[in-house]
Scaffold this motif. Structure first.
Motif, mmCIF file in Angstrom:
data_model
loop_
_atom_site.group_PDB
_atom_site.id
_atom_site.type_symbol
_atom_site.label_atom_id
_atom_site.label_comp_id
_atom_site.label_asym_id
_atom_site.label_seq_id
_atom_site.Cartn_x
_atom_site.Cartn_y
_atom_site.Cartn_z
ATOM 1 N N GLN A 32 1.862 4.572 11.679
ATOM 2 C CA GLN A 32 2.939 5.556 11.679
ATOM 3 C C GLN A 32 4.177 4.976 12.359
ATOM 4 O O GLN A 32 4.061 4.175 13.283
ATOM 5 N N ASN A 35 0.840 -1.189 0.000
ATOM 6 C CA ASN A 35 0.000 0.000 0.000
ATOM 7 C C ASN A 35 0.884 1.251 0.000
ATOM 8 O O ASN A 35 2.068 1.188 0.277
ATOM 9 N N ARG A 82 7.425 7.848 9.022
ATOM 10 C CA ARG A 82 6.742 7.158 7.923
ATOM 11 C C ARG A 82 5.269 7.033 8.289
ATOM 12 O O ARG A 82 4.931 6.812 9.442
ATOM 13 N N ILE A 83 4.404 7.154 7.284
ATOM 14 C CA ILE A 83 2.979 6.977 7.515
ATOM 15 C C ILE A 83 2.357 6.252 6.332
ATOM 16 O O ILE A 83 2.755 6.454 5.188
ATOM 17 N N SER A 84 1.405 5.413 6.632
ATOM 18 C CA SER A 84 0.608 4.739 5.613
ATOM 19 C C SER A 84 -0.797 5.348 5.697
ATOM 20 O O SER A 84 -1.560 5.021 6.608
ATOM 21 N N PRO A 85 -1.144 6.285 4.796
ATOM 22 C CA PRO A 85 -2.422 6.996 4.905
ATOM 23 C C PRO A 85 -3.649 6.090 4.930
ATOM 24 O O PRO A 85 -4.615 6.384 5.614
ATOM 25 N N SER A 86 -3.613 4.973 4.215
ATOM 26 C CA SER A 86 -4.793 4.108 4.176
ATOM 27 C C SER A 86 -5.050 3.421 5.510
ATOM 28 O O SER A 86 -6.194 3.236 5.904
ATOM 29 N N SER A 87 -4.016 3.070 6.240
ATOM 30 C CA SER A 87 -4.203 2.379 7.514
ATOM 31 C C SER A 87 -3.944 3.271 8.721
ATOM 32 O O SER A 87 -4.202 2.868 9.846
ATOM 33 N N LYS A 88 -3.387 4.442 8.502
ATOM 34 C CA LYS A 88 -3.019 5.381 9.567
ATOM 35 C C LYS A 88 -1.883 4.866 10.459
ATOM 36 O O LYS A 88 -1.658 5.385 11.536
ATOM 37 N N ARG A 101 2.814 4.472 0.929
ATOM 38 C CA ARG A 101 3.437 4.960 2.159
ATOM 39 C C ARG A 101 4.176 6.256 1.863
ATOM 40 O O ARG A 101 4.715 6.434 0.782
ATOM 41 N N ILE A 102 4.232 7.120 2.844
ATOM 42 C CA ILE A 102 4.995 8.371 2.745
ATOM 43 C C ILE A 102 6.152 8.265 3.729
ATOM 44 O O ILE A 102 5.943 7.994 4.904
#
Length: 161
Positions: free
Chosen positions: A59, A25, A51-57, A27-28
């Motif tokens: 971090q 998925n 780091r963050i995965s916007p779809s799952s929140k 990730r930023i």
């Protein structure tokens, strides 16, 4: 030279999932990598990031200081310690402490390409906050990089950035 271009195209278009990443998925990642050269052999540095995965929140925040030693143009060594903190809706809140040792080998040079290898060991201690559990894992890592001094990005050659 023809083989070098074929190798480049093969690396560009052939990919596969690695065992360390089981999902794909978006990730930023943000990362700051300062390095200070003490003398021609020793350096200190590391990285700090988020780091963050916007779809799952999910971090991750981390800090990873490193001490490096350069033997010659081919061999480098580094050791360090890291702290990773993971939290989010789809994951267990985790505090991770790791120590690591890496060997870097810059060999061979083929035409205009430099092959670089990184081989390392990590000792990872996890504390799962909600469960109150501790876990220890050893992990070996290998990284392969192919670098070209002729590659130019934003007006800078690869050795300049």
């Amino acid at each position: 030279m023809k083989h070098a271009y074929l190798l480049f195209l093969l690396c560009l278009f052939v990919h596969f999932d690695v065992m360390a990443q089981s999902t794909s998925n978006f990730r930023i990642w943000t990362d700051f990598n300062p390095t200070y050269q003490i003398n021609k052999y020793w350096n200190i540095g590391g990285d700090i990031g988020y780091r963050i995965s916007p779809s799952s929140k999910n971090q991750v925040a981390y800090i990873r200081p490193v001490v490096g030693y350069r033997v010659n143009e081919i061999w480098d060594f580094s050791i360090g310690i890291a702290n990773f903190n993971l939290w989010g809706l789809d994951s267990l809140n985790t505090i991770e402490l790791r120590t690591f040792q890496f060997i870097y080998v810059s060999w061979p040079r083929v035409n205009n390409f430099q092959v670089k290898h990184r081989l390392g060991l990590e000792q990872r201690w996890f504390y799962l906050v909600e469960q109150g559990l501790n876990k220890f894992v050893n992990r070996a890592r290998y990284y392969l990089e192919i670098d070209s001094p002729r590659f130019i990005l934003f007006g800078l050659r690869s050795e300049e950035h």
